[in-house]
Design a protein around this motif. Sequence first.
Motif, short mmCIF file in Angstrom:
data_model
loop_
_atom_site.label_atom_id
_atom_site.label_comp_id
_atom_site.label_asym_id
_atom_site.label_seq_id
_atom_site.Cartn_x
_atom_site.Cartn_y
_atom_site.Cartn_z
N TYR A 78 28.79 31.69 2.15
CA TYR A 78 29.86 32.14 3.04
C TYR A 78 29.57 31.85 4.51
O TYR A 78 30.49 31.79 5.31
CB TYR A 78 30.18 33.62 2.79
N ARG A 112 31.20 28.59 4.51
CA ARG A 112 32.64 28.71 4.43
C ARG A 112 33.24 29.18 5.76
O ARG A 112 34.37 28.84 6.10
CB ARG A 112 33.03 29.70 3.33
N GLU A 170 39.79 36.88 2.54
CA GLU A 170 40.49 36.91 1.24
C GLU A 170 39.58 36.38 0.13
O GLU A 170 39.47 36.98 -0.93
CB GLU A 170 41.75 36.07 1.31
N GLU A 171 38.95 35.24 0.39
CA GLU A 171 38.09 34.62 -0.62
C GLU A 171 36.89 35.50 -0.93
O GLU A 171 36.50 35.67 -2.08
CB GLU A 171 37.64 33.25 -0.10
N ASP A 187 37.91 38.65 -2.86
CA ASP A 187 38.31 38.29 -4.21
C ASP A 187 37.09 37.97 -5.07
O ASP A 187 36.99 38.42 -6.22
CB ASP A 187 39.25 37.07 -4.16
N GLU A 188 36.13 37.22 -4.54
CA GLU A 188 34.95 36.87 -5.33
C GLU A 188 34.11 38.11 -5.66
O GLU A 188 33.55 38.22 -6.75
CB GLU A 188 34.09 35.85 -4.59
N LYS A 231 42.63 28.77 -7.04
CA LYS A 231 42.28 29.94 -6.25
C LYS A 231 43.12 31.12 -6.71
O LYS A 231 44.30 30.97 -7.03
CB LYS A 231 42.57 29.69 -4.75
N LEU A 278 44.58 34.62 -5.29
CA LEU A 278 44.85 35.23 -3.99
C LEU A 278 45.66 36.51 -4.15
O LEU A 278 46.47 36.64 -5.08
CB LEU A 278 45.62 34.25 -3.10
#
Length: 353
Positions: free
Chosen positions: A69, A72, A83-84, A87-88, A338, A340
């Motif tokens: 991250y 990222r 968001e990613e 979610d992960e 993805k 979301l």
Amino acid sequence: NPSDEAAFLRVVNYPRRGVGETTKERLVRWAEEEGTGLLEAAGKASRIPGIRARAGAALEGFATFVAKYRGRARELSVGALLEELVDELDLLAYLRDEGQEGEDRAENVKELIAGALDFDAQLAEDWAGEAAGRLTELDLFLQHVALVTDVDRHDPDSDAVTLMTLHNAKGLEFPVVFISGMEDGLFPLARAYDEPEQLEEERRLFYVGLTRAEDRVVLTHARERRRAGDYTVGTLSSFVDAVPDELVESDWTPAVERAGRVSSGRVGRRPRPGEPETDGYEAEAAPDLDMELNQDLPRFSPGERVVHSTFGTGRVVDVSGRGGDVKVTVNFETVGRKKLLARYADLRPEVDA
């Protein structure tokens, strides 16, 4: 910040990944002996004496996760990044498993994501000055939220509505003040009834809110409120009982009036001694919600073509969940599949040119 050891210890086992206190102590001791940071040491945990294989694998996985991250953060906007990440980690589900307080924390996470999606990086760069060129959007966002609050930007002469917490309202005054959510269980919070000191602190906050108004205070409460995916029937906050009747003018929204169950008196409050039980509406007779006004309903269906501001165009593969937790799985042409949160993803139907 890879050198922030306090932050490392706070999050290394949150959500739980099998890193107990004994493992942390051995990691800290080894890092001190080797003269290295905890994050770097975590990446070598399988070599540290006394740390079991499972805990070592969890530590190394965490170090890899952080490194991923960090990369990222250089590629994504801060909103897409959060968001990613959430979610992960499946963070919202993890929080909700903690009970009602976890539900409140999950809502806070959603608000954080919403704030990140609304973040104006260009304004933050202007604010950061020459240092902006060395910072990611995440850096700018963290600096911004740490140093600048809505109250700092408040212009008392502006012709606009100002939103703030009751804590932040101290010392300010406005011609008209709205205090929303005046329901038992919300203000005051349900758990405050078990802690007299907390109940009195919330009562003081209510007084702060009332005294911010120069001319008029509007108190609002809902007959039926959607919280954490469930609909609950609301009762007017007991705090309102302290306001003299001659100072109160009651009114109802058209939806409540259409329900045909409103009579005189303060809507939803418990009757005082000598008053008939029918004064106000009966809480169990809440009207049905007009579901077509529910903005949380899914807006997408499998097979639909959509556009995302960061990931580009793609096709909806699956829609799951309900209400504010609707998740949309999209197969994007550039980054693959993805999942979301629909309410934060800012997905738009693709329009043919």
